[in-house]
Design an enzyme around this catalytic site. Structure first.
Site, PDB file in Angstrom:
ATOM      1  N   HIS A  66      45.106  50.716  42.357  1.00  0.00           N
ATOM      2  CA  HIS A  66      44.861  50.196  43.708  1.00  0.00           C
ATOM      3  C   HIS A  66      43.969  48.970  43.630  1.00  0.00           C
ATOM      4  O   HIS A  66      43.020  48.951  42.851  1.00  0.00           O
ATOM      5  CB  HIS A  66      44.153  51.251  44.569  1.00  0.00           C
ATOM      6  CG  HIS A  66      44.970  52.463  44.798  1.00  0.00           C
ATOM      7  ND1 HIS A  66      45.917  52.545  45.783  1.00  0.00           N
ATOM      8  CD2 HIS A  66      45.003  53.650  44.139  1.00  0.00           C
ATOM      9  CE1 HIS A  66      46.487  53.741  45.732  1.00  0.00           C
ATOM     10  NE2 HIS A  66      45.955  54.420  44.752  1.00  0.00           N
ATOM     11  N   PRO A  67      44.243  47.978  44.450  1.00  0.00           N
ATOM     12  CA  PRO A  67      43.338  46.826  44.481  1.00  0.00           C
ATOM     13  C   PRO A  67      42.018  47.220  45.134  1.00  0.00           C
ATOM     14  O   PRO A  67      41.997  48.039  46.048  1.00  0.00           O
ATOM     15  CB  PRO A  67      44.086  45.805  45.342  1.00  0.00           C
ATOM     16  CG  PRO A  67      44.991  46.635  46.194  1.00  0.00           C
ATOM     17  CD  PRO A  67      45.355  47.841  45.386  1.00  0.00           C
ATOM     18  N   PHE A 119      36.731  52.994  46.067  1.00  0.00           N
ATOM     19  CA  PHE A 119      36.933  53.885  47.203  1.00  0.00           C
ATOM     20  C   PHE A 119      38.427  54.034  47.442  1.00  0.00           C
ATOM     21  O   PHE A 119      39.137  53.057  47.648  1.00  0.00           O
ATOM     22  CB  PHE A 119      36.250  53.288  48.437  1.00  0.00           C
ATOM     23  CG  PHE A 119      36.426  54.079  49.701  1.00  0.00           C
ATOM     24  CD1 PHE A 119      35.916  55.359  49.822  1.00  0.00           C
ATOM     25  CD2 PHE A 119      37.098  53.519  50.786  1.00  0.00           C
ATOM     26  CE1 PHE A 119      36.063  56.084  50.999  1.00  0.00           C
ATOM     27  CE2 PHE A 119      37.248  54.233  51.964  1.00  0.00           C
ATOM     28  CZ  PHE A 119      36.734  55.516  52.073  1.00  0.00           C
ATOM     29  N   ALA A 123      45.015  54.991  53.850  1.00  0.00           N
ATOM     30  CA  ALA A 123      44.645  54.117  54.963  1.00  0.00           C
ATOM     31  C   ALA A 123      45.640  54.129  56.120  1.00  0.00           C
ATOM     32  O   ALA A 123      45.357  53.553  57.163  1.00  0.00           O
ATOM     33  CB  ALA A 123      44.479  52.690  54.449  1.00  0.00           C
TER      34      ALA A 123
END
Length: 166
Positions: A66-67, A119, A123
């Protein structure tokens, strides 16, 4: 793609497909071995089974796919003054004020410093302000608790991606 097509792909093709859902090599290998899938529920069940019992390194490898939402400029672009983002997993994120963007940036930096990984949150349907709230709720956790929380969020994410795949 349908399940019959997924079941017929080569090992390399299947690995590539599942890597787009989750970047843990152990999980991907488990999913490749779990074929054939009888139906969507079987796919989801086997995805969960492959996810259970992975070690910390496997989870961290998945998180690295994940970015990181880190700097303010990136966040400004991400949460630009639009009511709705055009793409996939964060399509319900609404307008974010400059303060929310800065809070999210700082929270992400604090999180990474404390836990050593970014984190992770599913989303979908969450505004930037809700993301800040979730971040602040999770920051006081110890690393073991937060690793479990992040792993569960990653599981939700790959379920969404599997749903889109089939």
């Amino acid at each position: 793609m349908n399940l019959a097509q997924l079941n017929e792909l080569t090992v390399d093709e299947t690995s590539h497909i599942f890597m787009q859902c989750c970047t843990s090599a152990t999980w991907v290998a488990g999913m490749v071995k779990a074929r054939p899938f009888a139906d969507k529920q079987d796919l989801k069940t086997k995805a969960d089974i492959a996810w259970q019992g992975l070690d910390e390194a496997d989870y961290l490898e998945a998180f690295e796919g994940h970015p990181q939402i880190g700097n303010v400029d990136t966040l400004r672009a991400k949460y630009a003054n639009t009511k709705e983002l055009a793409s996939g997993e964060q399509s319900s994120v609404s307008e974010a004020t400059e303060q929310v963007i800065k809070s999210l940036s700082q929270g992400n930096a604090d999180y990474l410093e404390k836990f050593g990984f970014i984190f992770i949150v599913c989303a979908t349907g969450k505004s930037a302000a809700q993301m800040v709230e979730l971040l602040q709720e999770r920051l006081p956790n110890d690393k073991a608790t937060e690793l479990a929380n992040a792993a569960e969020e990653q599981r939700k994410i790959f379920h969404l991606r599997l749903e889109k795949l089939i």
